[in-house]
Scaffold this active site. Structure first.
Site, mmCIF file in Angstrom:
data_model
loop_
_atom_site.group_PDB
_atom_site.id
_atom_site.type_symbol
_atom_site.label_atom_id
_atom_site.label_comp_id
_atom_site.label_asym_id
_atom_site.label_seq_id
_atom_site.Cartn_x
_atom_site.Cartn_y
_atom_site.Cartn_z
ATOM 1 N N VAL A 30 0.841 -1.200 0.000
ATOM 2 C CA VAL A 30 0.000 0.000 0.000
ATOM 3 C C VAL A 30 0.878 1.253 0.000
ATOM 4 C CG1 VAL A 30 -1.797 1.290 1.230
ATOM 5 C CG2 VAL A 30 -1.924 -1.196 1.108
ATOM 6 N N CYS A 31 1.960 1.247 0.765
ATOM 7 C CA CYS A 31 2.869 2.405 0.807
ATOM 8 C C CYS A 31 3.498 2.651 -0.558
ATOM 9 C CB CYS A 31 3.961 2.192 1.852
ATOM 10 S SG CYS A 31 3.322 1.974 3.534
ATOM 11 N N ASP A 32 3.889 1.574 -1.212
ATOM 12 C CA ASP A 32 4.447 1.646 -2.559
ATOM 13 C C ASP A 32 3.419 2.273 -3.509
ATOM 14 O OD1 ASP A 32 6.577 -0.142 -4.553
ATOM 15 O OD2 ASP A 32 4.615 0.361 -5.375
#
Length: 172
Positions: free
Chosen positions: A64-66
């Site tokens: 999700v951060c990516d």
């Protein structure tokens, strides 16, 4: 002792504790000291006079951060020179730099909160149990007033990209 906030955030359904105040629209954005690399620091005043979209992620090396950072990098190219997009995590600057190179990220500025967690504590996103920063979004105007805040309740969820970008568009 910093304020601790419980019962408002989870990681995969498990409660986590956020350290620091809950910031609101209209608040003056707190200053911070973050690392661009091991030796070079950045603060809020380095971006004076610009609209700041601050995208906070727990760790750049997760899915999700990516995706969140890639999305804001794509959008940053369309926002113009009066806007800076900052992605903040507690990852080491080495990891951030490696990830940016591998992902081709060139519009978003990655900053590390690893050294003192000053950003996490000032913005109320430090996760006590993990020493990471909770996924959140802040849009700060050119006069350092907060115009948009999203504290996610579940760490693994995506933020509301459209709402954050709408807040930026209203300021430029």
């Amino acid at each position: 002792m910093s304020q601790e906030r419980t019962g408002i955030a989870t990681l995969k359904g498990n409660p986590i504790t956020l350290v620091g105040p809950e910031l609101k629209v209209g608040d003056t954005a707190p200053d911070f000291k973050l690392n661009k690399d091991l030796m070079t620091e950045a603060s809020l005043s380095d971006y004076a006079g610009k609209v700041k979209l601050i995208s906070v992620v727990p760790s750049i090396d997760t899915g999700v951060c990516d995706a969140q950072t890639r999305r804001f990098n794509e959008e940053a190219a369309k926002l113009g020179d009066n806007v800076v997009v900052l992605t903040i995590s507690a990852d080491l600057p080495f990891a951030q730099s490696r990830w940016c190179g591998a992902a081709g990220i060139d519009k978003v500025v990655l900053l590390s909160d690893y050294k003192s967690n000053s950003f996490g504590q000032a913005y109320g996103v430090q996760i006590k149990e993990l020493q990471l920063d909770m996924r959140s979004i802040f849009v700060i105007d050119a006069n350092d007033k907060i115009q948009y805040v999203e504290y996610l309740q579940e760490m693994t969820n995506h933020p509301n990209y459209e709402a954050a970008l709408d807040a930026v568009h209203k300021l430029v």
